[in-house]
Design a protein around this motif. Structure first.
Motif, PDB file in Angstrom:
ATOM      1  N   VAL A  67      -5.269   9.499  -9.705  1.00  9.41           N
ATOM      2  CA  VAL A  67      -4.418   9.352 -10.887  1.00  9.41           C
ATOM      3  C   VAL A  67      -5.256   8.944 -12.087  1.00  9.41           C
ATOM      4  O   VAL A  67      -5.134   9.497 -13.180  1.00  9.41           O
ATOM      5  CB  VAL A  67      -3.308   8.319 -10.641  1.00  9.41           C
ATOM      6  N   GLN A 125      -5.901   7.355  -4.003  1.00 14.40           N
ATOM      7  CA  GLN A 125      -4.803   7.778  -4.872  1.00 14.40           C
ATOM      8  C   GLN A 125      -4.938   7.158  -6.265  1.00 14.40           C
ATOM      9  O   GLN A 125      -4.683   7.820  -7.275  1.00 14.40           O
ATOM     10  CB  GLN A 125      -3.475   7.384  -4.219  1.00 14.40           C
ATOM     11  N   ALA A 171       0.844  -1.193   0.000  1.00 17.96           N
ATOM     12  CA  ALA A 171       0.000   0.000   0.000  1.00 17.96           C
ATOM     13  C   ALA A 171       0.883   1.247   0.000  1.00 17.96           C
ATOM     14  O   ALA A 171       0.651   2.193  -0.763  1.00 17.96           O
ATOM     15  CB  ALA A 171      -0.921   0.004   1.217  1.00 17.96           C
ATOM     16  N   ASP A 172       1.919   1.220   0.831  1.00 18.15           N
ATOM     17  CA  ASP A 172       2.823   2.374   0.900  1.00 18.15           C
ATOM     18  C   ASP A 172       3.540   2.587  -0.429  1.00 18.15           C
ATOM     19  O   ASP A 172       3.672   3.718  -0.908  1.00 18.15           O
ATOM     20  CB  ASP A 172       3.847   2.168   2.021  1.00 18.15           C
ATOM     21  N   ALA A 173       4.007   1.487  -1.025  1.00 16.83           N
ATOM     22  CA  ALA A 173       4.706   1.591  -2.308  1.00 16.83           C
ATOM     23  C   ALA A 173       3.769   2.157  -3.379  1.00 16.83           C
ATOM     24  O   ALA A 173       4.134   3.062  -4.136  1.00 16.83           O
ATOM     25  CB  ALA A 173       5.220   0.223  -2.737  1.00 16.83           C
ATOM     26  N   LEU A 174       2.549   1.627  -3.387  1.00 20.77           N
ATOM     27  CA  LEU A 174       1.550   2.076  -4.361  1.00 20.77           C
ATOM     28  C   LEU A 174       1.307   3.574  -4.226  1.00 20.77           C
ATOM     29  O   LEU A 174       1.320   4.333  -5.211  1.00 20.77           O
ATOM     30  CB  LEU A 174       0.256   1.296  -4.109  1.00 20.77           C
ATOM     31  N   ILE A 175       1.105   4.012  -2.993  1.00 16.56           N
ATOM     32  CA  ILE A 175       0.829   5.430  -2.743  1.00 16.56           C
ATOM     33  C   ILE A 175       2.007   6.292  -3.190  1.00 16.56           C
ATOM     34  O   ILE A 175       1.817   7.317  -3.845  1.00 16.56           O
ATOM     35  CB  ILE A 175       0.502   5.653  -1.251  1.00 16.56           C
ATOM     36  N   ARG A 176       3.208   5.849  -2.870  1.00 15.98           N
ATOM     37  CA  ARG A 176       4.394   6.631  -3.245  1.00 15.98           C
ATOM     38  C   ARG A 176       4.492   6.768  -4.766  1.00 15.98           C
ATOM     39  O   ARG A 176       4.665   7.868  -5.291  1.00 15.98           O
ATOM     40  CB  ARG A 176       5.663   5.939  -2.715  1.00 15.98           C
ATOM     41  N   ILE A 177       4.333   5.659  -5.467  1.00 15.41           N
ATOM     42  CA  ILE A 177       4.475   5.680  -6.927  1.00 15.41           C
ATOM     43  C   ILE A 177       3.385   6.545  -7.563  1.00 15.41           C
ATOM     44  O   ILE A 177       3.645   7.368  -8.442  1.00 15.41           O
ATOM     45  CB  ILE A 177       4.432   4.242  -7.496  1.00 15.41           C
ATOM     46  N   LEU A 178       2.170   6.372  -7.080  1.00 13.25           N
ATOM     47  CA  LEU A 178       1.059   7.121  -7.670  1.00 13.25           C
ATOM     48  C   LEU A 178       1.169   8.612  -7.372  1.00 13.25           C
ATOM     49  O   LEU A 178       0.805   9.448  -8.210  1.00 13.25           O
ATOM     50  CB  LEU A 178      -0.276   6.572  -7.166  1.00 13.25           C
ATOM     51  N   ARG A 179       1.690   8.952  -6.192  1.00 14.09           N
ATOM     52  CA  ARG A 179       1.865  10.380  -5.863  1.00 14.09           C
ATOM     53  C   ARG A 179       2.856  11.023  -6.815  1.00 14.09           C
ATOM     54  O   ARG A 179       2.667  12.152  -7.254  1.00 14.09           O
ATOM     55  CB  ARG A 179       2.345  10.535  -4.415  1.00 14.09           C
TER      56      ARG A 179
END
Lengths: 164, 164
Positions: free
Chosen positions: B32, B28, A144-152
């Motif tokens: 996007v 998120q 979830a954290d990785a997903l959020i970081r990439i999408l941000r």
DNA sequence: TGAAAATATTTCAAACCTAAAATATTTGTG
DNA sequence: CACAAATATTTTAGGTTTGAAATATTTTCA
């Protein structure tokens, strides 16, 4: 011509591997987004007797308890002005929100939750969160954290340039 | 009641950190997806004089050169049957696709690209890919792979259970 | 001041989208 | 065979969405 192509890009290589990987990523985003949105719409309809767009408006107004202008609302939801007008009309008819005049500007109006709308949303938001959590059951905390970081990163790149 | 809550979840803790992280991830994705979809729709309109749903239908038919049934098309695009009817009608009117009868089943019809539709799409697909690559300019190769992996996990979890 | 430009919102036409009902056809079963 | 159930698609009603035009009001500036 193509900003995405760096020094190492060969001339004549019309679609690079990176470009193809990005396209696949986009199609996968679209797929998940449609699937989840469909599931949530169905839940909204059968269990809350409402629609996703209406829920989204209530959610936005719940975050801004003092209300928002129509234009702020449409910007926040990333939909057109005219679209918000219709949804707000229906929510007003349902008694969940109200339109209020703006001091010193008779063009604008501020929309905010009624007590009934606030109560309604507060209850439903918890259930909504549990639906989402079930739909994302396989998503670990770190993913979830990785997903959020990439999408941000992606959103930031595509942020509307602001006027100064 | 809530499948997502494991052994360590405290009773009375209505929304866990994990559940909140998943909700943030979903919001998120939605952000996007709306942003990119809006940009692509605008490009489709101004540069190709068409719409995203029509392009999506052509893309699906381009992958299946022998054509698809209406029901296969709507399933592949994850939209309703009735929806596809209207879009196909318009693409037929534009001469980009045709409806053909199905041998031994007069209920069904197969939709496929005309030569004009095939040519049109082939040209536009390359440009479309370059638009996507620009919009995802900040997405590195490894992040694209990570994104695809995580999203595939989510889709698989939400795959429609098949009938046997 | 007073007209032009800018801003906030609504209205409009056209397309998209869904769920449910209707239509047409095929398949399964007594 | 007859006819109910299943299947493929279209139609319908209602809501969502957009982009552009229209309306109303405020701001700018000559």
């Amino acid at each position: 011509m193509n900003k995405s192509e760096g020094l190492s890009e060969q001339a004549g290589n019309e679609t690079s591997d990176l470009s193809k990987a990005r396209l696949r990523a986009w199609l996968q985003i679209l797929k998940v987004s449609r699937k989840i949105e469909g599931e949530l719409r169905e839940k909204m309809r059968t269990e809350f007797n409402t629609t996703l767009p209406r829920f989204d408006v209530l959610a936005a107004l719940y975050r801004e308890r003092d209300g928002m202008r129509m234009s702020e609302l449409s910007k926040s939801l990333m939909v057109s002005n005219g679209n918000v007008t219709g949804i707000v009309d229906r929510l007003v008819a349902e008694g969940l929100i109200v339109r209020m005049p703006v001091e010193n500007d008779r063009r604008a109006s501020i929309v905010r939750l009624t007590p009934a709308g606030e109560k309604d949303f507060a209850e439903r938001a918890l259930v909504h969160e549990s639906w989402v959590s079930e739909l994302f059951d396989d998503l670990s905390s770190s993913d979830a954290d990785a997903l959020i970081r990439i999408l941000r990163n992606i959103s930031h790149h595509n942020e509307a340039p602001h006027h100064d």
